[in-house]
Write an enzyme that holds these catalytic residues in place. Structure first.
Site, PDB file in Angstrom:
ATOM      1  N   SER A 197       3.589  -2.134 -12.081  1.00  0.00           N
ATOM      2  CA  SER A 197       2.416  -1.898 -12.929  1.00  0.00           C
ATOM      3  C   SER A 197       1.613  -3.155 -13.232  1.00  0.00           C
ATOM      4  O   SER A 197       1.089  -3.315 -14.346  1.00  0.00           O
ATOM      5  CB  SER A 197       2.831  -1.182 -14.220  1.00  0.00           C
ATOM      6  OG  SER A 197       3.377   0.097 -13.918  1.00  0.00           O
TER       7      SER A 197
ATOM      8  N   GLU B 190      12.083   2.027  -3.759  1.00  0.00           N
ATOM      9  CA  GLU B 190      11.847   3.370  -3.189  1.00  0.00           C
ATOM     10  C   GLU B 190      12.663   3.577  -1.919  1.00  0.00           C
ATOM     11  O   GLU B 190      13.085   4.698  -1.622  1.00  0.00           O
ATOM     12  CB  GLU B 190      10.331   3.564  -2.959  1.00  0.00           C
ATOM     13  CG  GLU B 190       9.606   3.716  -4.295  1.00  0.00           C
ATOM     14  CD  GLU B 190       8.178   3.227  -4.325  1.00  0.00           C
ATOM     15  OE1 GLU B 190       7.576   3.006  -3.257  1.00  0.00           O
ATOM     16  OE2 GLU B 190       7.651   3.046  -5.446  1.00  0.00           O
TER      17      GLU B 190
ATOM     18  N   HIS C 268      12.918  -2.463  -1.060  1.00  0.00           N
ATOM     19  CA  HIS C 268      12.108  -1.912  -2.153  1.00  0.00           C
ATOM     20  C   HIS C 268      12.891  -0.789  -2.832  1.00  0.00           C
ATOM     21  O   HIS C 268      13.627  -0.046  -2.180  1.00  0.00           O
ATOM     22  CB  HIS C 268      10.786  -1.383  -1.599  1.00  0.00           C
ATOM     23  CG  HIS C 268       9.825  -1.039  -2.679  1.00  0.00           C
ATOM     24  ND1 HIS C 268       9.904   0.140  -3.391  1.00  0.00           N
ATOM     25  CD2 HIS C 268       8.783  -1.725  -3.201  1.00  0.00           C
ATOM     26  CE1 HIS C 268       8.939   0.154  -4.299  1.00  0.00           C
ATOM     27  NE2 HIS C 268       8.246  -0.965  -4.207  1.00  0.00           N
TER      28      HIS C 268
ATOM     29  N   GLY D 247       1.463  -2.622  -6.337  1.00  0.00           N
ATOM     30  CA  GLY D 247       1.393  -1.324  -5.682  1.00  0.00           C
ATOM     31  C   GLY D 247       0.018  -0.699  -5.865  1.00  0.00           C
ATOM     32  O   GLY D 247      -0.938  -1.035  -5.174  1.00  0.00           O
ATOM     33  N   GLY D 248      -0.097   0.206  -6.830  1.00  0.00           N
ATOM     34  CA  GLY D 248      -1.317   0.980  -7.015  1.00  0.00           C
ATOM     35  C   GLY D 248      -2.597   0.157  -7.055  1.00  0.00           C
ATOM     36  O   GLY D 248      -3.598   0.511  -6.409  1.00  0.00           O
TER      37      GLY D 248
ATOM     38  N   TRP E  36       0.831  -1.218   0.000  1.00  0.00           N
ATOM     39  CA  TRP E  36       0.000   0.000   0.000  1.00  0.00           C
ATOM     40  C   TRP E  36       0.859   1.261   0.000  1.00  0.00           C
ATOM     41  O   TRP E  36       0.330   2.365  -0.163  1.00  0.00           O
ATOM     42  CB  TRP E  36      -0.933  -0.001   1.217  1.00  0.00           C
ATOM     43  CG  TRP E  36      -1.972  -1.094   1.231  1.00  0.00           C
ATOM     44  CD1 TRP E  36      -2.121  -2.107   0.318  1.00  0.00           C
ATOM     45  CD2 TRP E  36      -3.010  -1.291   2.203  1.00  0.00           C
ATOM     46  NE1 TRP E  36      -3.176  -2.917   0.669  1.00  0.00           N
ATOM     47  CE2 TRP E  36      -3.737  -2.440   1.821  1.00  0.00           C
ATOM     48  CE3 TRP E  36      -3.385  -0.620   3.368  1.00  0.00           C
ATOM     49  CZ2 TRP E  36      -4.828  -2.915   2.576  1.00  0.00           C
ATOM     50  CZ3 TRP E  36      -4.466  -1.098   4.110  1.00  0.00           C
ATOM     51  CH2 TRP E  36      -5.185  -2.239   3.704  1.00  0.00           C
ATOM     52  N   LYS E  37       2.146   1.120   0.232  1.00  0.00           N
ATOM     53  CA  LYS E  37       3.057   2.277   0.287  1.00  0.00           C
ATOM     54  C   LYS E  37       2.513   3.312   1.284  1.00  0.00           C
ATOM     55  O   LYS E  37       1.922   2.937   2.283  1.00  0.00           O
ATOM     56  CB  LYS E  37       3.293   2.841  -1.124  1.00  0.00           C
ATOM     57  CG  LYS E  37       3.761   1.740  -2.095  1.00  0.00           C
ATOM     58  CD  LYS E  37       4.282   2.249  -3.408  1.00  0.00           C
ATOM     59  CE  LYS E  37       4.696   1.074  -4.284  1.00  0.00           C
ATOM     60  NZ  LYS E  37       5.294   1.498  -5.553  1.00  0.00           N
TER      61      LYS E  37
ATOM     62  N   GLU F 186      11.379  -6.239  -9.325  1.00  0.00           N
ATOM     63  CA  GLU F 186      10.619  -5.036  -9.656  1.00  0.00           C
ATOM     64  C   GLU F 186      11.513  -4.080 -10.449  1.00  0.00           C
ATOM     65  O   GLU F 186      12.316  -3.342  -9.860  1.00  0.00           O
ATOM     66  CB  GLU F 186      10.157  -4.329  -8.371  1.00  0.00           C
ATOM     67  CG  GLU F 186       9.190  -5.148  -7.543  1.00  0.00           C
ATOM     68  CD  GLU F 186       8.293  -4.259  -6.694  1.00  0.00           C
ATOM     69  OE1 GLU F 186       7.069  -4.439  -6.777  1.00  0.00           O
ATOM     70  OE2 GLU F 186       8.784  -3.376  -5.979  1.00  0.00           O
TER      71      GLU F 186
ATOM     72  N   GLY G  65       4.849   2.087 -10.976  1.00  0.00           N
ATOM     73  CA  GLY G  65       3.975   3.262 -10.998  1.00  0.00           C
ATOM     74  C   GLY G  65       3.931   3.984 -12.327  1.00  0.00           C
ATOM     75  O   GLY G  65       3.462   5.120 -12.406  1.00  0.00           O
TER      76      GLY G  65
HETATM   77  P1  13P Z   1       2.888  -0.362  -8.943  1.00  0.00           P
HETATM   78  O1  13P Z   1       2.087  -1.648  -8.987  1.00  0.00           O
HETATM   79  O2  13P Z   1       2.091   0.821  -8.482  1.00  0.00           O
HETATM   80  O3  13P Z   1       3.656  -0.142 -10.181  1.00  0.00           O
HETATM   81  O4  13P Z   1       3.987  -0.568  -7.767  1.00  0.00           O
HETATM   82  C1  13P Z   1       4.770  -1.714  -7.762  1.00  0.00           C
HETATM   83  C2  13P Z   1       5.521  -1.754  -6.498  1.00  0.00           C
HETATM   84  O5  13P Z   1       6.416  -0.965  -6.273  1.00  0.00           O
HETATM   85  C3  13P Z   1       5.123  -2.759  -5.502  1.00  0.00           C
HETATM   86  O6  13P Z   1       6.047  -2.860  -4.473  1.00  0.00           O
END
Ligand code: 13P
Length: 244
Positions: free
Chosen positions: A207, A98, A96, A228-229, A13-14, A166, A172
Site C-alpha cells: 500500500s 501471492e 512474493h 503494486g497498485g 504490475w501483477k 512486504e 492491496g
Molecule cells: P500494493 O502496493 O498494491 O499494496 O501491492 C504491494 C505489492 O504486493 C508489491 O509487490
C-alpha cells in the site's frame, strides 16, 4: 536511506494489463527525467517483450515477477530465469507473498528460484513478510528474519540481491505499518544479513501511495519501495519515485 545504497523504486504490475495499457504506461515512464532513484517495472510475462522495446534507452529497468528454479525442461507454463534475461530483464521478484500463498512456495523453493536468478545474471528481489496474526502475536521481526535467511541462496550479496519487506496484511489493503514498525523490521532484517547487511538494499512494500511514500521512504533503513497498485499509474509511480 544512505547515499551508499541507491534507492530502488520497483513496480509490480501483477496480473494486470494488455498490450495497449502496458505500452502506454511504459512509454510514460520511459519519458521520465533522470532522478535520484533507480526505477524498475515488472510487467506480466506477456508484456515483457513490448515493454522492453518501449523502455529501451530509458532509465527504467525491466524485471520478471517470478521464475522457475530450473533452466529448462518439462514445466508447462513456467518461465526460467534465463528466459527472463533473454527477454531483456535485469531483475526478478522471488517469493512474493501471492506466490507463497497461491502456489505453495516455501522458503526453500524461493531460495532455489533466487539461486536460478543469480545463475542467469539477474538480481533477485527476495520478498518476505508476516501475516496479521504473526504481527499481533509480536512475532513480525523474528518471522521475517527467519524467512529471509531461509530464502537467501548461499551466493546472495548486495550486487545480486535486493530484499523486499512486504507485510501480507498491508498488500492491496490501503493499510500500512507505522514508520516505526517498518524501521524495526528493516533493522532486524539488516542485522540478520550480517556482513552483507550494510550494503544490501531493503525495500518496503504494501500500500505505498504518493501520499505516504515520503514518510515510508525517509528512514535510513528503507532503501526504496516495491509498489503494486500505484505502479499501474505513471503519475503515481513517478510521484513515489520522486519521494525517494
Ligand atoms: P500494493 O502496493 O498494491 O499494496 O501491492 C504491494 C505489492 O504486493 C508489491 O509487490
Amino acid at each position: 536511506m544512505t547515499a551508499a545504497r541507491r534507492p530502488l523504486i520497483a513496480g509490480n504490475w501483477k496480473m494486470n494489463g494488455l498490450t495497449a495499457d502496458g505500452l502506454a504506461l511504459a512509454r510514460s515512464l520511459a519519458a521520465a527525467p533522470e532522478g535520484v532513484a533507480e526505477l524498475l517495472v515488472c510487467p506480466p510475462a506477456t508484456l515483457l517483450a513490448p515493454v522492453a522495446s518501449a523502455l529501451s534507452g530509458s532509465r527504467v529497468a525491466l524485471g520478471g515477477q517470478d521464475c522457475h528454479a530450473e533452466e529448462a525442461g518439462a514445466h508447462t507454463g513456467d518461465i526460467s530465469a534465463g528466459m527472463l534475461a533473454d527477454a531483456g530483464c535485469s531483475h526478478v521478484i522471488t517469493g512474493h507473498s501471492e506466490r507463497r500463498a497461491n502456489h505453495g512456495e516455501t522458503d526453500a523453493v524461493v531460495r532455489a528460484k533466487a539461486a536460478a536468478a543469480h545463475r542467469a545474471g539477474l538480481v533477485a528481489i527476495v520478498c518476505v513478510g508476516e501475516t496479521e496474526a504473526e504481527r499481533d502475536a509480536g512475532e513480525a521481526e523474528a518471522v521475517v528474519a527467519a524467512s529471509l535467511l531461509g530464502s537467501l541462496p548461499a551466493g546472495a550479496r548486495p550486487g545480486n540481491t535486493v530484499v523486499a519487506y512486504e507485510p501480507v496484511w498491508a498488500i492491496g489493503t490501503g493499510r500500512t505499518p507505522t514508520v516505526d514498525d517498518v524501521v524495526a523490521v528493516h533493522a532486524a532484517l539488516r542485522a540478520a544479513l550480517g556482513d552483507r547487511g550494510e550494503a544490501m538494499r531493503i525495500l518496503y512494500g504494501g500500500s505505498v501511495k504518493p501520499d505516504n511514500a515520503a514518510a515510508l521512504l525517509a528512514p535510513y533503513d528503507v532503501d526504496g519501495a516495491l509498489v503494486g497498485g500505484a505502479s499501474l499509474s505513471a503519475a503515481d509511480f513517478l510521484a513515489i519515485a520522486g519521494a525517494a
